[in-house]
Design an enzyme around this catalytic site. Structure first.
Site, PDB file in Angstrom:
ATOM      1  N   ARG A 104       0.861  -1.182   0.000  1.00  0.00           N
ATOM      2  CA  ARG A 104       0.000   0.000   0.000  1.00  0.00           C
ATOM      3  C   ARG A 104       0.893   1.225   0.000  1.00  0.00           C
ATOM      4  O   ARG A 104       1.862   1.287   0.746  1.00  0.00           O
ATOM      5  CB  ARG A 104      -0.895   0.019   1.238  1.00  0.00           C
ATOM      6  CG  ARG A 104      -1.801   1.255   1.266  1.00  0.00           C
ATOM      7  CD  ARG A 104      -2.531   1.413   2.571  1.00  0.00           C
ATOM      8  NE  ARG A 104      -3.240   2.696   2.603  1.00  0.00           N
ATOM      9  CZ  ARG A 104      -3.781   3.211   3.691  1.00  0.00           C
ATOM     10  NH1 ARG A 104      -3.694   2.579   4.834  1.00  0.00           N
ATOM     11  NH2 ARG A 104      -4.398   4.374   3.638  1.00  0.00           N
ATOM     12  N   ASN A 134       6.818   5.893   0.389  1.00  0.00           N
ATOM     13  CA  ASN A 134       8.005   5.063   0.590  1.00  0.00           C
ATOM     14  C   ASN A 134       8.247   4.702   2.057  1.00  0.00           C
ATOM     15  O   ASN A 134       9.377   4.412   2.459  1.00  0.00           O
ATOM     16  CB  ASN A 134       9.258   5.736   0.009  1.00  0.00           C
ATOM     17  CG  ASN A 134       9.113   6.034  -1.465  1.00  0.00           C
ATOM     18  OD1 ASN A 134       8.639   5.189  -2.229  1.00  0.00           O
ATOM     19  ND2 ASN A 134       9.497   7.249  -1.879  1.00  0.00           N
ATOM     20  N   ARG A 135       7.178   4.732   2.851  1.00  0.00           N
ATOM     21  CA  ARG A 135       7.240   4.369   4.274  1.00  0.00           C
ATOM     22  C   ARG A 135       8.117   5.312   5.097  1.00  0.00           C
ATOM     23  O   ARG A 135       8.506   4.991   6.211  1.00  0.00           O
ATOM     24  CB  ARG A 135       7.729   2.927   4.465  1.00  0.00           C
ATOM     25  CG  ARG A 135       6.883   1.858   3.785  1.00  0.00           C
ATOM     26  CD  ARG A 135       5.446   1.862   4.316  1.00  0.00           C
ATOM     27  NE  ARG A 135       4.693   0.691   3.900  1.00  0.00           N
ATOM     28  CZ  ARG A 135       3.987   0.614   2.788  1.00  0.00           C
ATOM     29  NH1 ARG A 135       3.982   1.641   1.939  1.00  0.00           N
ATOM     30  NH2 ARG A 135       3.297  -0.475   2.490  1.00  0.00           N
ATOM     31  N   LEU A 136       8.441   6.488   4.557  1.00  0.00           N
ATOM     32  CA  LEU A 136       9.216   7.470   5.313  1.00  0.00           C
ATOM     33  C   LEU A 136       8.211   8.347   6.076  1.00  0.00           C
ATOM     34  O   LEU A 136       8.054   9.543   5.813  1.00  0.00           O
ATOM     35  CB  LEU A 136      10.096   8.312   4.384  1.00  0.00           C
ATOM     36  CG  LEU A 136      11.257   9.056   5.057  1.00  0.00           C
ATOM     37  CD1 LEU A 136      12.249   8.068   5.673  1.00  0.00           C
ATOM     38  CD2 LEU A 136      11.974   9.951   4.054  1.00  0.00           C
TER      39      LEU A 136
END
Length: 215
Positions: A12, A193-195
């Site tokens: 996701r 980007n999950r940052l």
């Protein structure tokens, strides 16, 4: 243990706008209030659903969904049967954490603190605000305890309903509210980007300290 391909391959992407330190209010309760209002506008049916995590005296954790019924400077409140698993845990270890997850907003809030039991008057007031069916279910059930069959519960509810057909259903002494008094908040905003953006408030002797956490 092997991964299940259908699960491990799921992805996701988070696309919400970022969260910056300048966006964060000095008072975490006020910050929570802004996020709660946004959640109520976006998904009113689920906005007040929260995970309540407790642990018993031996450290075994348990988590379940409960509904937030009030929040203010005194803390975050919910209602339940004191004989339930969560009630037993809180008697042994009166510390807990709440977590709100608002998927549509890609936001999460964690609130950690000590838990205090509300007065019976507080519980009684809310009990009588509930629909009659909910009152009957709460009064007839010993929450979290085993029962031989659903029919047994239904018979208890029917008997209680008949016993108070013409009057008010008494609020049991074993049913009422809890209030979590925050010592720590964490606000999480999903990012690409999950940052992700994470900010934590910690209560200190001089007030609330705010810091950014790595994702």
């Amino acid at each position: 243990m092997s991964n299940t391909p259908e699960i491990s391959a799921l992805r996701r992407e988070y696309v919400a706008a970022g969260l910056h330190r300048d966006d964060m209010l000095a008072d975490p309760l006020a910050q929570f209030g802004e996020w709660m209002q946004a959640a109520l506008q976006a998904h009113p049916d689920d906005a007040t659903s929260m995970t309540l995590a407790t642990a018993d005296a031996d450290g075994w954790p348990a988590a379940r969904i409960v509904l937030l019924k009030r929040y203010d400077a005194d803390g975050f409140c919910w209602f339940t049967d004191f004989r339930s698993e969560k009630g037993q845990h809180l008697q042994q270890n009166p510390q807990a954490e709440l977590m709100f997850y608002w998927r549509g907003l890609e936001r999460q809030v964690r609130i950690r603190g000590r838990v205090e039991q509300l007065t019976h008057a507080d519980g009684e007031t809310y009990f009588h605000q509930r629909p009659r069916g909910s009152q009957l279910s709460a009064a007839a059930s010993t929450q979290s305890h085993p029962v031989d069959h659903r029919t047994t519960l239904e018979q208890r509810v029917a008997a209680l309903d008949n016993a108070h057909a013409e009057g008010v259903i008494p609020c049991p002494e074993t049913w009422g509210g809890y209030c979590l008094v925050p010592q720590q908040y964490e606000f999480w905003q999903g990012r690409e980007n999950r940052l992700h953006d994470r900010f934590r408030y910690i209560l200190t002797a001089s007030g609330w300290m705010l810091e950014r956490l790595q994702p």
